[in-house]
Design a protein around this motif. Structure first.
Motif, mmCIF file in Angstrom:
data_model
loop_
_atom_site.group_PDB
_atom_site.id
_atom_site.type_symbol
_atom_site.label_atom_id
_atom_site.label_comp_id
_atom_site.label_asym_id
_atom_site.label_seq_id
_atom_site.Cartn_x
_atom_site.Cartn_y
_atom_site.Cartn_z
ATOM 1 N N VAL A 74 0.865 -1.182 0.000
ATOM 2 C CA VAL A 74 0.000 0.000 0.000
ATOM 3 C C VAL A 74 0.899 1.228 0.000
ATOM 4 O O VAL A 74 1.731 1.409 0.902
ATOM 5 C CB VAL A 74 -0.920 0.001 1.244
ATOM 6 C CG1 VAL A 74 -1.904 1.159 1.171
ATOM 7 C CG2 VAL A 74 -1.673 -1.325 1.362
ATOM 8 N N SER A 75 0.742 2.044 -1.015
ATOM 9 C CA SER A 75 1.592 3.224 -1.127
ATOM 10 C C SER A 75 0.745 4.397 -1.582
ATOM 11 O O SER A 75 -0.368 4.234 -2.075
ATOM 12 C CB SER A 75 2.745 2.977 -2.099
ATOM 13 O OG SER A 75 2.248 2.733 -3.399
ATOM 14 N N TYR B 61 5.325 5.123 3.132
ATOM 15 C CA TYR B 61 5.129 6.456 2.592
ATOM 16 C C TYR B 61 5.290 6.452 1.072
ATOM 17 O O TYR B 61 6.090 5.740 0.506
ATOM 18 C CB TYR B 61 6.145 7.424 3.205
ATOM 19 C CG TYR B 61 7.290 6.709 3.887
ATOM 20 C CD1 TYR B 61 8.237 5.991 3.149
ATOM 21 C CD2 TYR B 61 7.410 6.703 5.266
ATOM 22 C CE1 TYR B 61 9.266 5.315 3.779
ATOM 23 C CE2 TYR B 61 8.442 6.038 5.892
ATOM 24 C CZ TYR B 61 9.365 5.342 5.146
ATOM 25 O OH TYR B 61 10.379 4.667 5.749
ATOM 26 N N GLY B 62 4.501 7.278 0.434
ATOM 27 C CA GLY B 62 4.609 7.413 -1.009
ATOM 28 C C GLY B 62 5.628 8.483 -1.398
ATOM 29 O O GLY B 62 6.301 9.082 -0.560
ATOM 30 N N PHE B 63 5.744 8.690 -2.690
ATOM 31 C CA PHE B 63 6.686 9.676 -3.218
ATOM 32 C C PHE B 63 6.303 11.069 -2.716
ATOM 33 O O PHE B 63 5.142 11.466 -2.778
ATOM 34 C CB PHE B 63 6.654 9.639 -4.742
ATOM 35 C CG PHE B 63 7.672 10.512 -5.385
ATOM 36 C CD1 PHE B 63 8.974 10.066 -5.559
ATOM 37 C CD2 PHE B 63 7.353 11.792 -5.814
ATOM 38 C CE1 PHE B 63 9.922 10.872 -6.170
ATOM 39 C CE2 PHE B 63 8.297 12.596 -6.407
ATOM 40 C CZ PHE B 63 9.587 12.143 -6.585
ATOM 41 N N ALA C 71 13.208 4.825 -1.083
ATOM 42 C CA ALA C 71 12.407 3.591 -0.895
ATOM 43 C C ALA C 71 11.396 3.439 -2.009
ATOM 44 O O ALA C 71 11.157 2.326 -2.516
ATOM 45 C CB ALA C 71 11.714 3.631 0.464
ATOM 46 N N ASN C 72 10.790 4.535 -2.446
ATOM 47 C CA ASN C 72 9.806 4.432 -3.521
ATOM 48 C C ASN C 72 10.444 4.061 -4.858
ATOM 49 O O ASN C 72 9.823 3.393 -5.682
ATOM 50 C CB ASN C 72 9.041 5.754 -3.656
ATOM 51 C CG ASN C 72 7.897 5.870 -2.647
ATOM 52 O OD1 ASN C 72 6.784 5.403 -2.887
ATOM 53 N ND2 ASN C 72 8.192 6.467 -1.502
ATOM 54 N N CYS D 69 2.857 6.982 -8.979
ATOM 55 C CA CYS D 69 2.677 5.651 -8.395
ATOM 56 C C CYS D 69 2.765 4.541 -9.424
ATOM 57 O O CYS D 69 2.634 3.359 -9.069
ATOM 58 C CB CYS D 69 1.325 5.568 -7.672
ATOM 59 S SG CYS D 69 -0.097 5.640 -8.758
ATOM 60 N N GLY D 70 2.940 4.857 -10.703
ATOM 61 C CA GLY D 70 3.171 3.819 -11.684
ATOM 62 C C GLY D 70 1.921 3.283 -12.358
ATOM 63 O O GLY D 70 2.010 2.299 -13.113
ATOM 64 N N VAL D 71 0.771 3.881 -12.109
ATOM 65 C CA VAL D 71 -0.450 3.387 -12.750
ATOM 66 C C VAL D 71 -0.382 3.624 -14.252
ATOM 67 O O VAL D 71 -0.723 2.732 -15.053
ATOM 68 C CB VAL D 71 -1.684 4.078 -12.120
ATOM 69 C CG1 VAL D 71 -2.944 3.710 -12.899
ATOM 70 C CG2 VAL D 71 -1.827 3.682 -10.667
ATOM 71 N N LEU D 72 0.053 4.777 -14.645
ATOM 72 C CA LEU D 72 0.125 5.067 -16.079
ATOM 73 C C LEU D 72 1.180 4.211 -16.760
ATOM 74 O O LEU D 72 1.051 3.878 -17.937
ATOM 75 C CB LEU D 72 0.430 6.556 -16.284
ATOM 76 C CG LEU D 72 -0.665 7.523 -15.785
ATOM 77 C CD1 LEU D 72 -0.271 8.960 -16.066
ATOM 78 C CD2 LEU D 72 -1.992 7.196 -16.453
#
Length: 1824
Positions: free
Chosen positions: A154-155, A433-435, A451-452, A668-671
């Motif tokens: 989960v990010s 944590y996210g970016f 880490a991201n 987050c890499g969805v695209l």
């Protein structure tokens, strides 16, 4: 082309929709567009600068659950789909391939309850709407199937909802994989969340509950996939927040929670006040969070600490450490004048509190907060610090204390969650944590983004791997897809001489600074593509991350990387008097180096005490090590990705900022996932789905082959000319981007052309219908017009004819009235004339008749007078002749009497008579002696009985406290004394009578017959008339049974839920202790009072019926046949003798009434002739004698009964031997026999003697009457002479009859004639009585007939309706009277019956108790012949519905009837046969008064049933079988309990079979609870069977063929959670579901389950069907369509038909389907106008507002001809439904159970008629 819709870039909305208004040709510089607001736009197009805009997807694809289902995969399509789902459908979750995109709604949604967890549990990921529970279920299922560890990553940004998503994922695992033991590991795992949120979360400008650390929780599972433990790893706690917060931010929650609870008594020692008073909590200037109660959250935190096993003392120590940090922040450091040193005020209160809370020395802490120690190779010296240095040191100490406390709490949480059981697999949840990118980015942001980068690299490789595996599995030719690899950026950070290495190296330099480190970075990495130097700064650097460029400020990097604190301060804390504080700072790995905060000082070298200790590792090095460990863990597991998106920066609910969303989607890499998918074949269809969707594009000739795969290939080759646009796999068809949109366009065109053709045909048909309708109307109007004219003419003709008829009738009436008047006058005149003549004739006839009567009477008187005269003359002549003849005879007799021979004969007769009288006197003397002996025996027995009663009285006085019983015994003793005195008086009286009788015998004359026999008999009977004295006094009183009030449904539900919880705990206990046997359940039971013992003879010996014993002789004969012992114990003989006595008494009363009647008749006939009077007097004498004889017989029977009772009481009260019993009873038999023999011998003699005495008196009276007769004056003298002659001869006659023998003989013969004549007279009187009775009956019938005639005449005068009502009332009155009479008779009989039964119970109870005490002695001394007689009698006894068994056979009985029996073994017998057999065994145990046997059998039965059900806990047939038997056993215990409430429907025979001795009400309660548990298990098994069938049968199967449509599905449809090796999931049809329900119903019905219970079970199953179906409908967008609504309505109607077919419609089962029926109707109705909204609100009463809105949001058109539900329409529905106040729950509770009620259902089966088959092998049971 024209009308093509596209996306164009926009500065505000990122992408804006537009439509091409002019065809574009290659080479045109601009593209003419039109925006959605009709604004024209010229969009420049160039080959390099501006490429052609992106194409929009068809509207039918908008709002899909999976972004990969879109035909055009690009950024604007993804953004628009997320926006539509989030704003219009309020759907926060969306799939994007393997990624779950979660958008924070900033609002509490009701989609996380336990019912939602149950709905997603066991479902495939693509079957339900996107949800965090679907991802968790996917991970759980793959762990169980592949036996491989899983991870959920989960990010997202701060405030995107990462923590909440991770918490819900852990809640899902805790619910689905709950621990199998009582350790409550799942609760502990969930309890760790509030603790970690309190100490690790804080309010930021972006999030009110932001996690300021990363954590990875591993949830361990055993081989059965139950949670056994957990482990938590944390990363990079933001320690700087402890001492500094930006504006509008807060410190960690725990500080504010503790301050909010400072007023509690236990926290007085902490000296805390408001958070505004402390520096560390007031820097953000806002200590409150809207909607958050810190005090309530602190309670939850403490509860979580307690649940995790942290002691109260440890909790208080933690709170002291936290409070000490707040006080440390308030310590004021004052600067000295030189500016190089500082000090702390001596009376600083906060420092004192700090030292007191931590247990350290105040002076030492005060000193080392302002000083530091420097060590050289030769010496060590102390140096003062400036104010700034001291403040930094203080803050460093506060951060260090908090970090150590944080680590300690995490360590103890892990200790609480760890387990000794071996872990089989685990699921990890990574909440990290996210970016992040801010205006000022420091060391924390650098580590976070590092880490991201690592996580994004792992994500990219996993997505690419899955994509390639899909192609390989489907055998699709593929080329290597290029994707962005961020390995160079990672190397820049972590490679050798990378940023982290240079940072660690600079930290080791004695005078290293941030600036020097920045210069090293510029020199080393300037040539790197991912590293840049800012133009305007020399103390910052830029890294080009995967998500974005980030500029980092170098200030503070070295300090934060070192993370040091002064060792002197730590040593003081180590010496704390509190153990927990000392443990916090104990050395574990490394020595803490000294800190150089913001001052250029050398780092402390190794202290002399530990010269070989290494330097501590830096924060960067530790973070890199832990991150590598995390990546190794993730790479070893199967990852599942959740990307949390923050929709806006203002925390507004359901507000979507496109720019912020796109930024996060890119980061987050969805695209990137979309790009990788779009590079290949993003759209994928299975062959069946493609065939069902696009078969409209096929021709009829294309569908001739049955191979759908081949048909699809041929169609695609025809429609798509470019072969590279699609590929055929093994199970799927792969399409390039845009091809599905092209196919949808072709499908839409085909539908459009078909619609046009249909419209053309329909419109023509409508016009033809309209023309026919108009023509028909014209013809109808003509026909009606003509008909109207014809009817008018017909009316004219009818009126004319009616006028003529009226005239004719009027004239006729007038003439007829005149004629009738004349005729009446003529008739009247004739009537008066005829009457006059007739009266004259009658008077003349009357005179003649009177004259004839006078003549008749006169002539008759004359003839009678002549007859009397002739008769008197004849009598005179006869008397004279007889007198002469008598004189002659008298003379002859006198001559003979004077002779010697005659005198000798007379003397001889006298001697014989004297001898006879002497013998008789001797016999009577012997009899008197015998009676004296009997009297002495009786006196002795009475004396012994009095002594025994005295002993019993003393015993009862000592044992019982009831004074009333003692008084009753004293009264009884006094009564016995009186009886004894009366017996003595009677004895004296009998002796006197004996003496008198003896004297009378010596003085008796010749003609006197002794009557001493009657006196002796009467004395004997008086002697034997002593009352029966009962030896025992029943002291128990009846216990009135009180019926229980029926419970309410809510109370039943609560009670049954407690039972369910009890059964669950019991099941868990059994699982843990399988080796231990079940504890024997021994609830108490209540003994009935002895006077409620039984309703029939409880003896083991056969009873003698009243019909078999008519009198005392038969009773004595029966006693001889039965034997002495058995007769003594047979109390029924008493009842039969009493009944005989009552019959004789009734007969005596009847004779008494007859005598009185005869006396009255005699009084009325006093004037009649003397002869008739003499006969009546003789009859009266005979009746009196007969009455006296019956009275004597009655007395005899009473005496026999009393003697028998007395003997039994003496036998029961004495502990004597069998010989004494035999003697006493022989005495009784001899008395009875002698009395009957004496009675038989002298009965007739007494009758004859008494009759002679009465007859002599009557003869004398008759002679006197004859002397007084003087009826006629004629021949009077002759009559007088005859009379005097007779008197003269009377003296001679008496002389001849001196001894009385001749007279007696003559009178005996005469009495015989009298008796015969009396019998004839009796018959005549009976005949007269019958005639009188008949006459009386005739009179009654006449009166009845007259009443009926009156009623009939009255009824005939009424109207027909009144007649019916009157007849009904009369019938009701008659029936009421009859009913009252019958009730009165029944009550009288019942009262008498209860009285007799109660008396019988008392006698039998006493006999049984005494017999049980002497059973052993009597059995050894009993005679063989008596035992044989018992056996013979038992064989002849009728079967009473009881089964006897030996105690040692109880285990075999339970094993045969419960453990080993199967339902098919007794399928052909009576339903519930085991229950009947068990109850018959219980009846026998109650019959023999064996409470231990009853208790043991019932307890063994209950435990065995539980054991069988536990063994067969998933067998519906076995569960149903034992539910039926348990409920039947419960009904039998009620039916035969003897309580009146349960006996209303019993037959008389069943009432006789009621239990006698025991009240089993407590066992009935236990069986009731067991029945409820079995019912709950039955429902659980049935629901487990049908639950996998419900969704497929109700929502997915095509009950109506070709109705359902198929939409394009995404990557997640039928995902990898399914078993790909099989053909797919099992698909069930509606018929299969109905068939299964039918099987359930047939099984329950065949097992004899009560229909009411069957109805309740069916209702519960239908609730399950409704709940599961509706929940799936609410969670599945693909089934919310019009066609699904049609299918669903058809399916529910089929279920209703099944209910009607099985007579279950009245069981309220159909009502449970109402929500799903309304949901189906909601899918079918129009949803446009306000009238439609009003109709929906009125229609959907069983659905809540949330459910209605959810269905409307999910409604999906299957083609472009349907329209979506507009947002305004949904808002309209919400406004209309606001008044409902529906509960906020969205889904139905599938585990809700209706409270079950077991109505009382008595059995009509009689127990004695029950047949037990030999196949059961229970031959050891004996029928009784």
């Amino acid at each position: 082309r024209h009308y093509t819709r596209v996306w164009i870039p926009d500065t505000e909305d990122v992408w804006k929709a537009a439509e091409i208004v002019k065809d574009y040709k290659e080479g045109d510089p601009v593209l003419r567009l039109k925006l959605e607001d009709e604004t024209p736009l010229e969009y420049p197009v160039g080959p390099k600068s501006n490429p052609l805009p992106f194409l929009r997807n068809p509207d039918i694809l908008v709002g899909e659950n999976d972004l990969t289902a879109l035909s055009y995969l690009h950024e604007p399509a993804v953004l628009h789909n997320l926006r539509v789902r989030f704003l219009e459908s309020n759907a926060i979750y969306t799939y994007c391939g393997i990624v779950l995109v979660a958008i924070n709604p900033y609002e509490q949604l009701q989609i996380y309850g336990e019912e939602v967890i149950n709905a997603y549990s066991g479902q495939n990921m693509g079957d339900m709407d996107p949800h965090i529970f679907a991802v968790a279920e996917e991970a759980y299922k793959q762990m169980a199937r592949d036996e491989k560890n899983q991870s959920i990553i989960v990010s997202g940004e701060s405030g995107a909802g990462k923590t909440v998503s991770a918490k819900y994922a852990m809640r899902f695992f805790a619910t689905v994989g709950g621990s199998a033991s009582d350790t409550n590991v799942e609760d502990k795992v969930l309890a760790s969340s509030p603790i970690m949120e309190a100490i690790g979360n804080a309010k930021t400008t972006r999030n009110d509950n932001s996690s300021r650390f990363g954590k990875y929780i591993q949830i361990g599972f055993n081989r059965h996939y139950h949670i056994i433990g957990a482990n938590m790893r944390t990363y990079l706690l933001e320690k700087s927040r402890v001492v500094f917060q930006a504006e509008d931010e807060r410190n960690y929650h725990i500080f504010y929670q503790l301050c909010a609870s400072a007023s509690l008594p236990e926290f007085k020692d902490l000296a805390l006040t408001s958070a505004e008073d402390f520096t560390y909590t007031s820097l953000g200037e806002n200590i409150f969070i809207e909607g958050v109660n810190d005090a309530e959250d602190f309670k939850k935190t403490r509860e979580a600490f307690t649940l995790l096993g942290i002691k109260e003392s440890s909790q208080n120590s933690i709170f002291k450490v936290i409070a000490s940090i707040l006080h440390l922040g308030n310590v004021e450091i004052c600067s000295d004048r030189d500016g190089e040193s500082c000090h702390i005020a001596r009376k600083d209160v906060h420092l004192q509190h700090f030292c007191n809370l931590l247990g350290v020395e105040l002076q030492q802490m005060e000193h080392w907060l302002c000083h530091r120690k420097l060590a050289t190779t030769s010496e060590t010296y102390v140096k003062t610090m400036s104010t700034k240095q001291a403040t930094n040191a203080r803050d460093a100490l506060a951060k260090h204390i908090y970090a150590r406390m944080f680590d300690w709490i995490v360590e103890h949480i892990n200790l609480s969650l760890q387990t000794s059981t071996k872990q089989h697999s685990f699921i990890g949840v990574l909440d990290i944590y996210g970016f992040e990118t801010f205006e000022v980015n420091s060391f924390e942001q650098f580590c976070i983004n590092y880490a991201n980068e690592k996580l994004q690299q792992q994500f990219n490789s996993h997505v690419f791997k899955l994509e390639q595996e899909e192609y390989m599995k489907e055998q699709i030719p593929w080329t290597l897809i290029d994707f962005a690899d961020n390995q160079p950026c990672i190397d820049l950070i972590e490679a050798r001489l990378g940023i982290l290495d240079l940072l660690d190296e600079e930290c080791k330099v004695p005078k290293g600074t941030d600036q020097n480190w920045a210069q090293k970075l510029y020199n080393k990495h300037s040539s790197s593509a991912h590293f840049q130097k800012p133009r305007m700064s020399n103390i910052s650097f830029i890294i080009i991350h995967f998500a974005d460029k980030v500029e980092y400020q170098c200030d503070g990097f070295l300090e934060k990387n070192r993370d040091t604190v002064y060792e002197e301060q730590i040593n003081i804390l180590k010496a704390s008097q509190f153990q927990l504080v000392a443990d916090l700072f104990s050395d574990k790995d490394d020595v803490t180096p000294a800190k150089s905060a913001r001052v250029n000082v050398r780092a402390l070298k190794t202290v002399p005490k530990a010269p070989n200790k290494e330097h501590r590792k830096t924060v960067g090095h530790q973070f890199r090590t832990s991150l590598h460990l995390l990546m190794d863990t993730l790479n070893a597991t199967t990852p599942h990705y959740v990307r949390c998106i923050k929709p806006n920066d203002f925390k507004e609910a359901f507000s979507f900022d496109s720019r912020r969303a796109v930024q996060q989607l890119r980061a987050c890499g969805v695209l990137e996932t979309i790009r990788i998918s779009a590079a290949g074949y993003p759209s994928r269809w299975t062959y069946p789905d493609f065939f069902n969707r696009y078969r409209v594009l096929m021709k009829k000739s294309d569908m001739t082959t049955a191979d759908k795969k081949l048909v699809c290939k041929n169609l695609l080759e025809t429609l798509i000319k470019e072969p590279d646009m699609f590929q055929f796999g093994k199970t799927k068809i792969f399409f390039r981007a845009g091809q599905v949109a092209y196919l949808e366009k072709l499908r839409t065109d085909r539908f459009r052309s078909a619609c046009i053709k249909i419209q053309k045909t329909v419109r023509g048909w409508l016009q033809r219908i309209r023309y026919r309708k108009i023509r028909k109307m014209a013809v109808t109007l003509q026909r009606y017009g003509r008909g109207y004219m014809a009817r008018r003419y017909a009316d004219f003709l009818r009126q004319t004819r009616a006028a003529i008829i009226c005239q004719k009738q009027c004239r006729m009436v007038r003439e007829r009235r005149e004629f009738l008047r004349v005729r009446r006058a003529v008739v009247t005149i004739q009537a008066y004339a005829k009457g006059m003549f007739t009266r004259r004739i009658y008077q003349e006839f009357l005179l003649h008749h009177k004259a004839m009567i006078i003549q008749k009477n006169v002539r008759g008187w004359m003839q009678r007078k002549q007859f009397r005269r002739a008769r008197n003359a004849a009598i005179t002549i006869q008397c004279a002749f007889r007198r002469m003849h008598a004189k002659r005879q008298l003379k002859q007799l006198k001559i003979e009497a004077r002779s010697a021979e005659h005198l000798k004969k007379l003397n001889t007769g006298m001697e014989n008579k004297i001898v006879q009288l002497q013998r008789k006197m001797d016999d009577q003397s012997k009899e008197l002696r015998t009676q004296n002996e009997q009297l002495q025996t009786v006196n002795t027995s009475l004396g012994s009985e009095v002594n025994k009663l005295q002993k019993q009285l003393e015993l009862l006085r000592s044992e019982q406290e009831d004074g009333g019983q003692v008084r009753s015994l004293e009264e009884e003793l006094e009564h016995l004394r009186k009886e004894l005195e009366e017996a003595h008086a009677l004895r004296n009286k009998m002796e006197e009578e004996h003496i008198n009788e003896k004297m009378d015998l010596t003085q008796v004359g010749e003609g006197d017959r002794p009557t001493d026999t009657a006196h002796v008999l009467s004395g004997y009977f008086q002697f034997n008339s002593l009352p029966f004295i009962d030896g025992c006094v029943c002291v128990s009183e009846e216990v009135s049974s009180v019926s229980l009030q029926s419970e309410l449904d809510k109370e039943r539900e609560r009670y049954q839920n407690l039972l369910k919880e009890f059964s669950r705990l019991e099941q868990r206990y059994d699982n843990l202790k399988e080796e231990m046997s079940l504890n024997k359940f021994q609830p108490g039971h209540t003994r009935n009072p002895s006077n409620q013992s039984s309703l029939e003879s409880d003896s083991n010996y056969p009873s003698v019926s009243t019909s078999e014993i008519g009198d005392t002789e038969d009773s004595i004969q029966l006693v001889d046949e039965m034997g002495i012992d058995k007769a003594a114990m047979d109390i029924s003989l008493f009842m039969k003798l009493q009944k005989r006595v009552r019959e004789l008494e009734q007969e005596r009363k009847k004779l008494q009434l007859t005598v009185e009647k005869m006396e009255e008749l005699a009084k009325r006939k006093v004037t009649e002739q003397g002869f008739i009077r003499g006969q009546e007097t003789a009859d009266l004498a005979y009746n009196n004698l007969k009455r006296q004889e019956l009275e004597s017989e009655n007395k005899k029977l009473k005496n026999d009964l009393n003697e028998l009772r007395k003997t039994v009481a003496e036998r029961a009260s004495q502990n004597s031997s069998s010989n004494e019993l035999q003697d006493s009873y022989n005495l009784l038999l001899s008395q009875l026999k002698s009395a009957n023999e004496e009675l038989d011998a002298r009965k007739e003699e007494v009758l004859i003697l008494r009759t002679q005495i009465v007859s002599a008196a009557q003869l004398q009276e008759k002679n006197e009457n004859i002397l007084s007769l003087n009826t006629t004056p004629v021949d009077k003298e002759e009559a007088l002479k005859a009379y005097h002659g007779l008197c003269d001869n009377h003296q001679d006659w008496c002389y001849l009859n001196e001894d009385g023998e001749l007279g007696l003989a003559y009178q005996g013969l005469k009495q015989v004639a009298r008796l015969l004549e009396a019998q004839l007279q009796t018959q005549s009187r009976q005949h007269k009585d019958e005639l009188e009775a008949l006459h009386t009956q005739i009179e009654l019938l006449k009166g009845d007939i007259e009443d009926k005639q009156e009623k009939l005449s009255y009824m005939m005068s009424l109207s027909p309706e009144a007649q019916v009502e009157y007849s009904v009332q009369q019938e009701i009155t008659r029936l009421t009277n009859d009913n009252l009479d019958l009730k009165e008779l029944v009550e009288k009989l019942e009262k008498n019956e209860r009285k007799l039964k109660k008396q019988l119970k008392i006698y039998m109870k006493k006999v049984q108790e005494l017999e049980a005490a002497q059973a052993a002695a009597q059995s050894s001394r009993s005679k063989p012949e008596l035992i044989r007689q018992v056996t013979v009698q038992r064989k002849e006894k009728d079967f009473e519905g009881m089964l006897e068994y030996n105690k040692e056979n109880e285990a075999l009985l339970v094993k045969t009837l419960i453990n080993d029996i199967r339902p098919n073994n007794v399928s052909g017998t009576v339903p519930c046969l085991p229950a009947y057999i068990l109850f018959m065994c219980i009846r026998h145990a109650d019959y023999i008064n064996d409470d231990q046997k009853v208790e043991s059998l019932l307890t063994s039965t209950i435990n065995a049933i539980k054991k069988v059900l536990k063994k067969n806990n998933d067998d519906f047939e076995m569960t149903s079988f034992w539910l039926a038997n348990t409920s039947r056993l419960l009904h039998c215990l009620k039916q035969y309990s003897g309580e009146e409430a349960f006996m209303t429907q019993n037959t008389s025979k069943q009432n006789e079979h009621c239990l006698k001795n025991f009240d089993l009400a407590e066992y009935r309660q236990v069986l009731s609870d067991l029945s409820i548990q079995i019912y709950q298990q039955l429902i659980k098994v049935a629901e487990g069977i049908i639950q996998p069938m419900i969704v497929s049968a109700m929502l997915e199967s095509e009950s109506i063929p070709s109705l359902a449509g198929v939409k394009p599905m995404g990557y997640r449809n039928r995902s990898s959670s399914m078993d790909m090796d099989a053909d797919g999931p099992t698909s069930y049809t509606l018929q299969a579901l109905i068939k299964q329900l039918g099987q359930f119903h047939n099984i329950m019905r065949d097992h004899g389950l009560d229909p009411e219970i069957i109805g309740q079970a069916v209702r519960q199953l239908f609730h399950c069907i409704n709940a599961v179906t509706l929940n799936n409908l609410l969670l599945r967008k693909d089934v919310c369509s019009w066609s699904t609504g049609m299918q669903l309505r058809y399916n529910t109607s089929q279920l209703e038909e099944w209910l009607r077919g099985n007579n279950l419609y009245q069981s309220k089962a159909a009502a449970t389907l109402e929500p799903i029926i309304q949901a189906a109707q909601l899918l079918q109705v129009k949803k446009k106008t306000s009238q439609d909204a009003e109709a929906i609100c009125a229609l959907c009463t069983a659905l809540t507002m949330q459910q209605i809105v959810k269905i409307l949001n999910l409604y999906t058109p299957l083609n472009e001809f349907e329209e979506r539900v507009t947002v305004s329409f949904i808002r309209n529905i919400q406004n209309r439904l606001q008044e409902r106040n529906d509960p906020p729950q969205l889904l139905l509770d599938t585990k809700h159970t209706f409270p079950v009620l077991f109505p009382y259902s008595p059995s009509a089966l009689s127990l004695e008629m029950l047949h037990i088959p030999a196949s059961l092998n229970i031959d050891f049971l004996v029928r009784v």
